[in-house]
Scaffold this active site. Structure first.
Site: not given
Length: 303
Positions: A15-16, A207, A209, A240, A249
């Site tokens: 997803r991300d 989370h 990056h 992002c 990430n």
């Protein structure tokens, strides 16, 4: 300081990681990737996003993907749902966990979704209530905790305020996200130590990056603060769209390699994750952004 003996890794690549890819990735490829990750031993995979395809075209196949994956009992397949329409689609698709999101930065909230932090989280009230009524897990994600591309520093009190708002909505787990990757270990440890006083440590996740190459060091600092849930993206996929220059990430393979070295249990087969990372990177036509992944892949190829 005693490290956790076991951590949960939430795999966010499908997803991300994939949501900002320009070229449309066929549902079949996403399904294969999620099945590989399930087989590798993840207990939580962020698989889909039920947002408007106008805003995130890559996620337009989410219903198809959720219908096509081979589910393993006990594995949580998560989906983002920004509104009631998205929630209805997520529940119909069989999402085990619904993810809502808000920013710790007022400037980011205004630029990103055109409303204040308080308004943005208030919008999720109905989604949160309906998620709970459906008997599903609710996860909240707080972006820009360690810095914002528009306002720079983000105060800890602003983070605590959003944490409390998400707690009050009934979130089972809350993600503390370094959306643009500017955090450093000293800062991260101080923030996490404060947050564990406000919300149970075993329900907070990191989370990170890797924009400035600090993600692994920040995870180490979070371990020192007692955090035992981490998000990672296979092959280091992602970024992002609202944060200029923000890279993906932290790579799952790199996190797993570090945990292995620390003697921390993850329950995940690193070699299987490496193969999944190589698979999706080959499809995307580029080298995986995981150093450990590429090193292990080269070693496996020459064995």
């Amino acid at each position: 300081m005693t490290f956790p003996t076991k951590v949960k890794i939430v795999e966010v690549g499908p997803r991300d990681g994939l949501q900002n890819e320009k070229e449309t990735i066929p549902a079949a490829i996403k399904i294969t990737l999620i099945n590989q990750l399930t087989a590798a031993g993840f207990v939580n995979i962020e698989a889909a996003s039920f947002v408007s395809p106008k805003w995130v075209p890559q996620m337009a196949t989410s219903t198809e993907v959720m219908a096509g994956i081979t589910r393993k009992p006990g594995v949580i397949y998560s989906a983002l749902a920004p509104n009631m329409k998205g929630l209805e689609a997520a529940l119909a698709a069989g999402a085990d966990e619904v993810v809502i999101f808000g920013s710790a930065s007022e400037a980011f909230s205004q630029k990103n979704i055109n409303c204040s932090i308080a308004e943005s989280i208030e919008r999720f009230r109905d989604v949160a209530l309906a998620t709970k009524q459906a008997g599903k897990r609710l996860r909240g994600s707080i972006s820009c905790v360690f810095g914002c591309p528009y306002q720079g520093e983000v105060g800890i009190d602003a983070v605590v305020d959003v944490l409390h708002r998400m707690r009050d909505l009934g979130c089972d787990e809350i993600d503390i996200a370094d959306t643009i990757g500017v955090g450093t270990p000293h800062q991260v440890k101080a923030v996490m130590q404060r947050l564990v006083q406000e919300f149970p440590a075993d329900r907070l996740s990191g989370h990170f990056h890797d924009t400035y190459g600090q993600a692994l060091a920040n995870i180490y600092a979070s371990l020192e603060a007692g955090i035992s849930i981490y998000h990672a993206s296979v092959a280091g996929l992602g970024g992002c769209p609202y944060a200029k220059g923000a890279t993906g990430n932290v790579a799952t393979e790199d996190v797993l390699y570090m945990m292995q070295g620390l003697g921390i249990e993850t329950g995940i087969d690193l070699n299987a994750v490496v193969q999944a990372g190589q698979f999706i990177s080959q499809h995307l036509g580029r080298k995986a952004a995981s150093r450990a992944g590429n090193a292990i892949a080269a070693k496996l190829a020459s064995a």
